[in-house]
Design a protein around this motif. Structure first.
Motif: not given
Length: 134
Positions: A64-66, A77-85, A91-95, A70-71
């Motif tokens: 699950i974590e892997d 992207s290099l432009d953000d601080y990672g909050i959206e990621i 959300k992927e972990i929960s799903r 990966s997703t």
């Protein structure tokens, strides 16, 4: 207007960067540990879908974590601080966790069904214990 101290001038002229993506290995290990605990011990989730053995929970948690990592990494992207990621990662972990427990519960239900079971999703033993005795 007051003059700024040399320290304030230095601090104001430097840009400070803060990023939450990618998570450290320590953070990823903590996520895996928490997933194992959630999947293998009694919880709100286990009341509905059951628990996994510690070995199965460990394998599922790592998968699950892997997959979630990966997703999320693929959409980084290099432009953000990672909050959206990080939100996508969470959300992927929960799903994936919910998909895993649902699939496990479905397999368990299929394995316990017998032709004389009148209620879908209920094993014959449960069905017999719920029928009124005469």
């Amino acid at each position: 207007m007051e003059a700024q101290s040399p320290l304030n001038q230095t601090l104001c002229s430097q840009s400070i960067s803060f990023s939450v993506w990618p998570p450290t290995q320590r953070t990823r290990d903590a996520v895996i540990h928490r997933l194992i605990e959630t999947l293998s011990t009694p919880s709100v989730l286990s009341k509905r879908y059951g628990t996994l053995s510690p070995e199965d929970a460990s394998a599922a948690a790592r998968r699950i974590e892997d997959e979630a990592f990966s997703t999320a990494a693929a959409s980084a992207s290099l432009d953000d601080y990672g909050i959206e990621i990080i939100q996508l990662y969470s959300k992927e972990i929960s799903r994936l966790m919910l998909d895993t427990v649902k699939a496990t519960a479905a397999l368990d239900n299929d394995a316990t069904k017998t032709p004389d079971s009148a209620m879908p999703g209920v094993s014959a033993t449960e069905s017999k214990s719920q029928s009124p005795s005469l």
